[in-house]
Design a protein around this motif. Structure first.
Motif, PDB file in Angstrom:
ATOM      1  N   VAL A 133      37.631  40.971  18.235  1.00  0.00           N
ATOM      2  CA  VAL A 133      38.442  40.235  17.258  1.00  0.00           C
ATOM      3  C   VAL A 133      38.426  40.963  15.911  1.00  0.00           C
ATOM      4  CG1 VAL A 133      38.737  38.033  16.088  1.00  0.00           C
ATOM      5  CG2 VAL A 133      37.984  38.076  18.452  1.00  0.00           C
ATOM      6  N   LEU A 144      41.754  42.368  13.929  1.00  0.00           N
ATOM      7  CA  LEU A 144      42.116  41.962  12.570  1.00  0.00           C
ATOM      8  C   LEU A 144      42.134  43.163  11.627  1.00  0.00           C
ATOM      9  CD1 LEU A 144      42.731  39.659  10.656  1.00  0.00           C
ATOM     10  CD2 LEU A 144      40.301  39.313  10.346  1.00  0.00           C
ATOM     11  N   VAL A 165      40.275  33.684  12.251  1.00  0.00           N
ATOM     12  CA  VAL A 165      40.862  34.349  13.417  1.00  0.00           C
ATOM     13  C   VAL A 165      39.928  34.231  14.617  1.00  0.00           C
ATOM     14  CG1 VAL A 165      41.611  36.574  14.314  1.00  0.00           C
ATOM     15  CG2 VAL A 165      42.216  35.912  12.008  1.00  0.00           C
ATOM     16  N   LEU A 213      40.155  30.714  15.974  1.00  0.00           N
ATOM     17  CA  LEU A 213      41.384  30.524  16.755  1.00  0.00           C
ATOM     18  C   LEU A 213      41.247  31.163  18.120  1.00  0.00           C
ATOM     19  CD1 LEU A 213      44.185  31.149  14.126  1.00  0.00           C
ATOM     20  CD2 LEU A 213      43.867  29.091  15.477  1.00  0.00           C
ATOM     21  N   PHE A 214      40.793  32.427  18.146  1.00  0.00           N
ATOM     22  CA  PHE A 214      40.716  33.155  19.416  1.00  0.00           C
ATOM     23  C   PHE A 214      39.764  32.466  20.388  1.00  0.00           C
ATOM     24  CE2 PHE A 214      38.704  36.470  22.050  1.00  0.00           C
ATOM     25  CZ  PHE A 214      39.825  36.864  22.755  1.00  0.00           C
ATOM     26  N   ALA A 227      45.720  33.771  24.623  1.00  0.00           N
ATOM     27  CA  ALA A 227      44.784  33.660  23.497  1.00  0.00           C
ATOM     28  C   ALA A 227      44.851  34.927  22.652  1.00  0.00           C
ATOM     29  CB  ALA A 227      43.365  33.438  24.019  1.00  0.00           C
ATOM     30  N   TYR A 228      44.928  36.069  23.334  1.00  0.00           N
ATOM     31  CA  TYR A 228      45.001  37.350  22.626  1.00  0.00           C
ATOM     32  C   TYR A 228      46.290  37.437  21.809  1.00  0.00           C
ATOM     33  CZ  TYR A 228      45.605  42.370  22.041  1.00  0.00           C
ATOM     34  OH  TYR A 228      45.839  43.609  21.518  1.00  0.00           O
ATOM     35  N   THR A 242      46.280  35.241  18.770  1.00  0.00           N
ATOM     36  CA  THR A 242      45.417  35.801  17.726  1.00  0.00           C
ATOM     37  C   THR A 242      46.072  37.024  17.095  1.00  0.00           C
ATOM     38  OG1 THR A 242      43.658  35.168  19.223  1.00  0.00           O
ATOM     39  CG2 THR A 242      43.035  36.362  17.268  1.00  0.00           C
ATOM     40  N   THR A 269      48.698  35.990  14.795  1.00  0.00           N
ATOM     41  CA  THR A 269      48.054  35.474  13.586  1.00  0.00           C
ATOM     42  C   THR A 269      47.675  36.621  12.653  1.00  0.00           C
ATOM     43  OG1 THR A 269      47.186  33.622  14.848  1.00  0.00           O
ATOM     44  CG2 THR A 269      46.116  34.110  12.752  1.00  0.00           C
ATOM     45  N   CYS A 270      47.109  37.676  13.233  1.00  0.00           N
ATOM     46  CA  CYS A 270      46.717  38.830  12.414  1.00  0.00           C
ATOM     47  C   CYS A 270      47.943  39.464  11.756  1.00  0.00           C
ATOM     48  CB  CYS A 270      46.021  39.874  13.283  1.00  0.00           C
ATOM     49  SG  CYS A 270      44.441  39.339  13.919  1.00  0.00           S
TER      50      CYS A 270
END
Lengths: 179, 261
Positions: free
Chosen positions: B80, B84, B99, B102-103, B242-243, B246, B249-250
């Motif tokens: 993670v 990020l 992050v 969330l992940f 999930a990946y 995330t 999100t990044c």
């Protein structure tokens, strides 16, 4: 929101027939509330406790590895210096040994030369001596040869003639034949 | 097919049944909305307990040379963190806890759903919308707090000729505003569709066996193998979604940090 009071108790969460559960608005309130609580709890626990702990472990390891690498680098340069000085010493020793060997060889050669000369001188003297002896022996032998020749000639003549010749005549004849 | 017979055990065959929210304890009503502790909430807290408990147990030894569980925790952390860092640079690492939360939350909830009989929290759109809006609001809030009005540069990429700028700005604004929608629907739809498909194929096995007798058992091998293959695929999807969530999100956070493109 059209949630009548009678509807909520029995059907709201059982799902009225025909309402797709993920789109059932009656459940949204609960889900949002628990999601907020659960997510906030997870965020706080991770941010405050779990992640700093993991970060610390990784940080310690990284520091340790860096230290070890630095230590290894120091040791490496030390060993390289040791190898260099060793090689220098080796080269010096080799040069010294070669010089020593050369000097030794020189000395030995000189000694050998001298002994050779001495030996040759001795040999030449012995040779001369031997030659002289040979000459003496030869002349002695030659002298004997005359005597034998005189005797033999006297004996032969006596055998042939029946009478011994005069010694002086035989000697004269032998000398004439020898020379 | 005897449709009457099928309808009777609808709860077994119905692929939608698995998504139903069930009350465990009701706390009454607030403003006409019933607040109840549900199976969904139970799994959310289950995920929280599993993630935090797992991480704490895995790091309990604080070993210099990690064991298996500590390795998993460290690999997840680095995974993670790298994601990020690659998207946002060092500046974005302040969002790392968010992050990572969330992940891990989405991943564990997705994987819970892969265990037969367990509830899939992420198959409910309200959950994914809430998570996507959290990201959306964070991006807007932090974007304006950090950059002020320069945050609007996000909508006006540099190097665009002035006469098509209005069009580009319009497109950028629409795409920005539609982010939470695509962000949330992607996760929701993937989980929902995957679980429905699995349930339908698994249902075929039972239908064939009860409907066709011995022949049904033989033919039932086909949907069974399909179910096995789909389970493997869904495990992949559970991780992948999930990946992706995330990752997006990044990328969105990067906009808040560096709005100038």
């Amino acid at each position: 929101m059209a949630t009548a009071t009678g509807q909520t108790g029995t059907v709201a969460h059982g799902g009225p027939k025909g309402v797709f559960p993920p789109f059932n608005k009656d459940t949204f309130g609960s889900q949002l509330l628990w999601l907020a609580i659960a997510f906030a709890a997870l965020y706080l626990l991770l941010a405050r406790v779990a992640l700093p702990r993991l970060a610390a472990i990784l940080e310690v390891r990284r520091g340790r590895i860096d230290d070890d690498i630095a230590q290894a680098g120091k040791l490496k340069s030390e060993s390289e210096a040791a190898i260099e000085s060793y090689q220098k010493a080796l080269a010096e020793a080799r040069a010294k040994a070669q010089a020593l060997a050369a000097a030794m060889r020189q000395e030995l050669m000189a000694a050998a030369e001298q002994r050779k000369k001495q030996l040759e001188g001795g040999l030449a003297a012995k040779l001369a001596e031997a030659e002289r002896k040979i000459e003496a022996t030869k002349s002695a032998a030659m002298a004997h040869v005359r005597g034998i020749a005189v005797d033999t000639a006297g004996a032969i003549v006596e055998e042939l003639v029946g009478k011994a010749p005069g010694k002086a005549a035989v000697e004269r004849a032998v000398d004439a034949a020898l020379h | 097919m005897k449709s009457n017979g099928l309808k009777e055990d609808a709860s077994d065959m119905d692929p939608i049944h698995q998504f139903e929210i069930k009350k465990i304890v009701s706390f009454g009503h607030i403003g006409g909305v019933e607040i109840a502790f549900t199976n969904s909430a139970a799994f959310m807290f289950g995920a929280v307990a599993l993630i935090v408990g797992g991480l704490m147990l895995a790091t309990a030894g604080r070993a210099l040379v990690p064991g298996r569980f500590q390795s998993v925790a460290e690999i997840t952390y680095e995974f993670v963190a790298d994601m990020l860092r690659q998207c946002t640079g060092e500046a974005g690492m302040r969002f790392f806890p968010l992050v990572f939360t969330l992940f891990s939350f989405i991943l564990v909830l997705n994987l819970f759903g892969m265990i037969p009989g367990l509830f899939t929290v992420t198959s409910h759109i309200i959950v994914t919308v809430a998570l996507a809006l959290l990201v959306f609001v964070t991006v807007i809030g932090y974007g304006f707090w950090k950059n002020g009005l320069r945050f609007f540069k996000l909508f006006a990429p540099s190097g665009i000729p002035i006469y098509i700028l209005p069009l580009v700005v319009l497109i950028e604004i629409i795409s920005f505003l539609s982010r939470p929608l695509s962000h949330s629907v992607r996760l929701f739809a993937n989980m929902l569709a995957g679980h429905i498909t699995l349930k339908v194929f698994a249902g075929f096995i039972g239908m064939l066996a009860t409907g066709l007798g011995v022949f049904g058992f033989v033919v039932g091998i086909l949907p069974l193998s399909m179910t096995v293959a789909l389970t493997a695929l869904e495990l992949l999807v559970a991780f992948l979604q999930a990946y992706v969530f995330t990752m997006l999100t990044c990328i969105y956070l990067n906009d808040a940090l560096h709005p100038g493109h």
